[in-house]
Write a protein that holds these residues in place. Structure first.
Motif, short mmCIF file in Angstrom:
data_model
loop_
_atom_site.label_atom_id
_atom_site.label_comp_id
_atom_site.label_asym_id
_atom_site.label_seq_id
_atom_site.Cartn_x
_atom_site.Cartn_y
_atom_site.Cartn_z
N ALA A 1 0.83 -1.21 0.00
CA ALA A 1 0.00 0.00 0.00
C ALA A 1 0.87 1.26 0.00
O ALA A 1 0.53 2.25 -0.65
CB ALA A 1 -0.93 -0.01 1.21
N SER A 2 1.99 1.23 0.73
CA SER A 2 2.90 2.38 0.75
C SER A 2 3.48 2.64 -0.63
O SER A 2 3.60 3.80 -1.06
CB SER A 2 4.02 2.14 1.76
OG SER A 2 3.52 1.96 3.06
N LYS A 3 3.82 1.57 -1.34
CA LYS A 3 4.37 1.72 -2.69
C LYS A 3 3.31 2.29 -3.64
O LYS A 3 3.61 3.16 -4.46
CB LYS A 3 4.87 0.36 -3.20
CG LYS A 3 6.06 -0.18 -2.41
CD LYS A 3 6.44 -1.58 -2.82
CE LYS A 3 7.13 -1.62 -4.16
NZ LYS A 3 7.71 -2.95 -4.45
N ALA A 4 2.08 1.81 -3.50
CA ALA A 4 1.00 2.32 -4.36
C ALA A 4 0.71 3.78 -4.05
O ALA A 4 0.45 4.59 -4.96
CB ALA A 4 -0.25 1.46 -4.19
N TRP A 5 0.71 4.13 -2.76
CA TRP A 5 0.45 5.52 -2.36
C TRP A 5 1.53 6.45 -2.95
O TRP A 5 1.23 7.54 -3.45
CB TRP A 5 0.42 5.62 -0.84
CG TRP A 5 -0.01 6.96 -0.33
CD1 TRP A 5 0.76 8.08 -0.19
CD2 TRP A 5 -1.32 7.34 0.11
NE1 TRP A 5 0.03 9.12 0.31
CE2 TRP A 5 -1.26 8.70 0.50
CE3 TRP A 5 -2.54 6.66 0.22
CZ2 TRP A 5 -2.36 9.39 1.00
CZ3 TRP A 5 -3.64 7.35 0.71
CH2 TRP A 5 -3.55 8.69 1.09
N ALA A 6 2.79 6.00 -2.89
CA ALA A 6 3.89 6.79 -3.45
C ALA A 6 3.73 6.95 -4.96
O ALA A 6 3.96 8.03 -5.52
CB ALA A 6 5.23 6.13 -3.12
N LEU A 7 3.34 5.87 -5.63
CA LEU A 7 3.16 5.91 -7.08
C LEU A 7 2.04 6.88 -7.46
O LEU A 7 2.15 7.60 -8.47
CB LEU A 7 2.86 4.51 -7.61
CG LEU A 7 3.11 4.26 -9.11
CD1 LEU A 7 4.56 4.54 -9.47
CD2 LEU A 7 2.76 2.82 -9.46
N LEU A 8 0.98 6.91 -6.67
CA LEU A 8 -0.10 7.87 -6.93
C LEU A 8 0.38 9.31 -6.78
O LEU A 8 -0.15 10.22 -7.41
CB LEU A 8 -1.27 7.63 -5.98
CG LEU A 8 -2.24 6.50 -6.33
CD1 LEU A 8 -3.27 6.32 -5.23
CD2 LEU A 8 -2.92 6.76 -7.66
N ASP A 9 1.41 9.50 -5.94
CA ASP A 9 2.00 10.82 -5.74
C ASP A 9 3.02 11.15 -6.83
O ASP A 9 3.60 12.24 -6.81
CB ASP A 9 2.68 10.90 -4.38
CG ASP A 9 1.86 11.66 -3.37
OD1 ASP A 9 0.81 12.22 -3.76
OD2 ASP A 9 2.25 11.72 -2.19
N GLY A 10 3.25 10.21 -7.74
CA GLY A 10 4.22 10.43 -8.81
C GLY A 10 5.65 10.20 -8.39
O GLY A 10 6.58 10.70 -9.03
N ARG A 11 5.84 9.44 -7.30
CA ARG A 11 7.19 9.16 -6.81
C ARG A 11 7.55 7.70 -7.02
O ARG A 11 6.67 6.84 -7.08
CB ARG A 11 7.29 9.49 -5.32
CG ARG A 11 7.27 10.97 -5.01
CD ARG A 11 7.41 11.24 -3.52
NE ARG A 11 6.14 11.05 -2.80
CZ ARG A 11 5.88 10.05 -2.00
NH1 ARG A 11 6.79 9.10 -1.80
NH2 ARG A 11 4.71 9.95 -1.38
#
Length: 306
Positions: free
Chosen positions: A248-258
């Motif tokens: 979930a942390s990886k997906a959240w970061a990806l949604l932030d464009g990181r």
């Protein structure tokens, strides 16, 4: 995925943080349990996400007389062809809404276990793979317990997130009334897909490129282990819970464009990823304690990476 989130926020007012967590779970390949009183838009939330994500959508209304075969499918004898035929159930879809999942008994609830964990279904000894992607959104009412069957821990552990929906603020509720349309107008409304199953799978593959440093892994491990060490709990978070926080942390970061995970990403997803995996002690429940408080204490005591 960001355009999907923006479109959902236009369709569903007053649930911004939960909408982002819902899209995060879809991107991470997890499943979501929505808990809230009737009238908060849980079903509409699932339908809107399914429409924007493309692919197939099915809804199952869980009732006390629902059978496992009503979900997975069954084998019937066709007299016309003089042979047995496998009829696949509604679980064979991309987005499945399990509405009021706690209305059915444990045997029926367990019919989803194999589907959610292994992305496959066994019908009369034969195994059939489910469509890819496969995403389950289950709902339950937290205040009405008559005629319900609480989900067992094994079932709860299959959900990446448990999202608790609350009433919208006054401004959002006023806008909901302002934008409300008649039933016929809602039926005529069409949601244009912004994704296809292939596009979603490609987005999910990008998670492999998100960097997670060892210090972040140690941080997640510390948070999870602290939930087990608390004297207020009977059962703490499992290693699967740690994996849920990580993805979930990886997906959240990806949604932030990181393409890297920060401690703030972990903090934002820890509560919805862990709250349903913690079993409180009887004394803690009598004192009015909640799993969210246990998670907050674990976050406060774990050393944040620098």
């Amino acid at each position: 995925m960001h355009n999907v989130l923006q479109s959902m926020e236009r369709h569903l007012l007053g649930q911004g943080p939960n909408l982002r967590l819902l899209v995060t779970a879809l991107l991470a390949g997890g499943h979501v349990l929505l808990e809230g009183v009737p009238g908060l838009g849980k079903t509409r939330m699932a339908r809107t996400l399914a429409g924007l994500a493309g692919g197939d959508f099915r809804r199952i209304q869980f009732t006390p007389d629902l059978m496992p075969s009503d979900i997975t499918g069954s084998v019937i004898f066709q007299m016309r062809d003089n042979e047995f035929q496998t009829v696949k159930g509604p679980v064979f879809t991309n987005v499945l809404l399990a509405d009021e999942i706690n209305r059915s008994g444990p045997k029926t609830q367990a019919a989803l276990l194999e589907a959610m964990e292994e992305r496959q279904v066994t019908i009369q000894g034969a195994t059939y793979p489910l469509p890819d992607p496969f995403f389950v959104i289950a709902t339950q009412n937290p205040v009405e317990y008559e005629g319900t069957y609480p989900l067992p821990e094994a079932q709860l552990d299959r959900f990446m997130f448990k999202l608790v929906l609350d009433y919208p603020d006054e401004s959002s509720e006023r806008n909901i009334l302002r934008q409300h349309r008649s039933y016929m107008e809602q039926r005529e409304e069409t949601i244009e897909p912004l994704l296809t199953p292939d596009m979603l799978r490609e987005q999910q593959r990008r998670l492999a490129d998100v960097v997670v440093e060892d210090s972040i892994l140690a941080y997640i491990t510390a948070i999870v282990r602290r939930t087990r060490e608390s004297r207020k709990v009977q059962l703490g978070a499992s290693p699967r819970a740690g994996i849920a926080v990580l993805m979930a942390s990886k997906a959240w970061a990806l949604l932030d464009g990181r393409t890297f995970v920060t401690p703030d990403d972990v903090k934002l997803v820890a509560r919805p990823a862990l709250r349903h995996r913690i079993l409180l002690s009887a004394q803690t429940e009598l004192e009015g304690g909640t799993s969210d408080v246990i998670i907050q204490e674990a976050l406060a005591s774990a050393q944040v990476p620098r």
